[in-house]
Scaffold this motif. Sequence first.
Motif, mmCIF file in Angstrom:
data_model
loop_
_atom_site.group_PDB
_atom_site.id
_atom_site.type_symbol
_atom_site.label_atom_id
_atom_site.label_comp_id
_atom_site.label_asym_id
_atom_site.label_seq_id
_atom_site.Cartn_x
_atom_site.Cartn_y
_atom_site.Cartn_z
ATOM 1 N N TYR A 1 0.547 -1.362 -0.010
ATOM 2 C CA TYR A 1 0.111 -0.006 -0.143
ATOM 3 C C TYR A 1 0.908 1.394 -0.122
ATOM 4 C CZ TYR A 1 -3.738 -3.218 1.480
ATOM 5 O OH TYR A 1 -4.490 -4.213 1.440
ATOM 6 N N GLY A 2 2.016 1.195 0.164
ATOM 7 C CA GLY A 2 3.067 2.382 0.350
ATOM 8 C C GLY A 2 2.796 3.051 1.572
ATOM 9 N N ALA B 1 -7.047 11.545 9.486
ATOM 10 C CA ALA B 1 -7.179 11.136 8.308
ATOM 11 C C ALA B 1 -6.379 12.275 7.521
ATOM 12 C CB ALA B 1 -8.813 10.994 8.073
ATOM 13 N N THR B 2 -5.859 11.641 6.399
ATOM 14 C CA THR B 2 -5.210 12.640 5.366
ATOM 15 C C THR B 2 -5.013 11.695 4.008
ATOM 16 O OG1 THR B 2 -3.244 14.050 5.232
ATOM 17 C CG2 THR B 2 -2.848 11.945 5.974
ATOM 18 N N SER B 3 -4.991 12.623 2.964
ATOM 19 C CA SER B 3 -4.517 12.077 1.689
ATOM 20 C C SER B 3 -3.080 12.720 1.357
ATOM 21 C CB SER B 3 -5.212 12.181 0.512
ATOM 22 O OG SER B 3 -5.761 13.726 0.695
ATOM 23 N N THR B 4 -2.409 13.494 2.378
ATOM 24 C CA THR B 4 -1.235 14.065 2.101
ATOM 25 C C THR B 4 -0.049 13.382 2.426
ATOM 26 O OG1 THR B 4 -2.163 16.266 2.798
ATOM 27 C CG2 THR B 4 0.200 16.064 2.975
ATOM 28 N N ALA B 5 0.879 12.982 1.475
ATOM 29 C CA ALA B 5 1.975 11.859 1.883
ATOM 30 C C ALA B 5 2.912 12.772 2.557
ATOM 31 C CB ALA B 5 2.481 11.449 0.417
ATOM 32 N N VAL C 1 -6.702 2.400 8.504
ATOM 33 C CA VAL C 1 -7.650 2.376 7.514
ATOM 34 C C VAL C 1 -6.870 2.944 6.321
ATOM 35 C CG1 VAL C 1 -9.838 2.983 6.335
ATOM 36 C CG2 VAL C 1 -9.595 2.868 9.003
ATOM 37 N N VAL C 2 -6.748 2.281 5.156
ATOM 38 C CA VAL C 2 -6.106 2.621 3.992
ATOM 39 C C VAL C 2 -6.611 2.470 2.604
ATOM 40 C CG1 VAL C 2 -4.042 2.356 2.174
ATOM 41 C CG2 VAL C 2 -3.878 1.964 4.979
ATOM 42 N N ARG D 1 -5.258 6.951 -2.533
ATOM 43 C CA ARG D 1 -4.050 7.110 -1.625
ATOM 44 C C ARG D 1 -4.677 8.010 -0.406
ATOM 45 N NH1 ARG D 1 0.289 5.223 -0.976
ATOM 46 N NH2 ARG D 1 1.597 6.785 -0.805
ATOM 47 N N ALA D 2 -5.318 7.458 0.647
ATOM 48 C CA ALA D 2 -5.784 8.233 1.533
ATOM 49 C C ALA D 2 -5.744 7.066 2.948
ATOM 50 C CB ALA D 2 -7.303 8.718 1.590
#
Length: 253
Positions: A29-30, A105-109, A125-126, A131-132
Amino acid sequence: MGEPASVAERRRDDWPIPWFEVPDWRGRYGVVAGVTGRGSAEHPFDLGLAGSAPIGAVLDRWRAVQRAFPGFEGTVVARQVHGRVVLWHDRRQGWTIFEGADGHATSTAGLLLAVSLADCVPIFVVDPVRRAVALLHSGWRGTAAGILESGIGELTSRGSHPENLAVHAGVGICGACYQVGPEVAAACGAPAVGSDPVLLDLRLAIARQAREQGVGTISVSAWCSAHDHGSFMSHRASGGRDGRMVALLGLVP
Ligand SMILES: [Zn+2]
């Protein structure tokens, strides 16, 4: 509809901090996903910000956590209240402590989400498609309050589909070690008869909720913070003397 997969976080002896990683998630999942360990008997790796450990030493350990994950430029954590509030984060800068929330929660890498624990369950939770990620602190109160539903809602409101989500209920107290009143079990949707104390498997209750939400991939940790107390922090097994470990989840930049 069988039991959720049982997965043991892998101890990383090559890591600069005591660290147990959810196996395969980094490659699949990175993400960075795992929980800090207890550390040595003489030097427990206590990350509790509101506990009895000297705050200077606690802050040094938080800095060590940040350094242990190069490429991550920010960490968020909150004073937890056993509720269902989940905060969405867009910024990855420095280390920020928020007030009164039990999930992030985030979608920021490059941003590490953190929740602190000592028997309560960290829920990872992925969504590998959007990509969140979301990381939730779920003791019985959070489980009963619906923190998982709230965390999934943060992702689906931004375009995630539940069937694409992977949910892992991580290191926490197991069903053999957690005796509760029948009203507590009932609040978590677990069977309880009469007024006798019952054993509650919080992670199975969480897995059941994940299934009801339509989550595609569900697993639970094989570790127990209480009977594997030599490796983890446990409020119950220590009679309230232990500090806190933290779970971490972030999208690798
Ligand atoms: Zn146990």
